[in-house]
Enzyme design. Sequence first.
Site, short mmCIF file in Angstrom:
data_model
loop_
_atom_site.label_atom_id
_atom_site.label_comp_id
_atom_site.label_asym_id
_atom_site.label_seq_id
_atom_site.Cartn_x
_atom_site.Cartn_y
_atom_site.Cartn_z
CG HIS A 63 43.23 41.18 47.40
ND1 HIS A 63 44.43 40.80 47.15
CD2 HIS A 63 42.81 42.07 46.43
CE1 HIS A 63 45.02 41.45 45.83
NE2 HIS A 63 43.76 42.13 45.71
CG HIS A 65 39.70 44.71 44.65
ND1 HIS A 65 39.88 46.06 45.04
CD2 HIS A 65 40.90 43.96 44.58
CE1 HIS A 65 41.47 45.85 45.43
NE2 HIS A 65 42.02 44.65 45.10
CE1 TYR A 128 44.51 48.66 41.90
CE2 TYR A 128 42.20 48.34 42.93
CZ TYR A 128 43.84 48.23 43.07
OH TYR A 128 44.43 47.84 44.18
CD GLN A 132 43.29 44.24 41.94
OE1 GLN A 132 43.80 43.75 42.92
NE2 GLN A 132 43.52 45.34 41.62
#
Length: 135
Positions: A63, A65, A128, A132
């Site tokens: 994924h 971000h 955050y 990752q």
Amino acid sequence: MKYKLDRSAHSVFALYYHLVIVVKYRRKALYSDDIRERLKDIVWNLSDELGIDVVAHEPAEDHYHLLFKATPKTNLVNVVNVIKGVSARRLRQEFPATKNLLEGDSFWSPSYFLATSGQVSLDALKEYVDSQMEK
């Protein structure tokens, strides 16, 4: 990080968004540093055309971000669609081995997560996103 207010002729704003897109079937198609860095380059290069400012972004193996700043006129659906479409096409062309992990022509899941950053501080959200790859 403090909100930096932007201005236009008739407005003052601080619009920050957190986008998460997932590789189809959560396959580990972003398996190498080269692929992840290329994804970051692709999005960085698209940012001017899309009218966004990248604040932070970090891909994991399955994924991606993206924390970005936009204006009130930014077409968010277009931003997401262009990022997903262009990055999928270029990553599949430049890294043909990713095709073996995915079925058909899809790279990204058709869904995505998009939120304003108002629910948490920008510092917490940036930390955050930046962390990752440590997870």
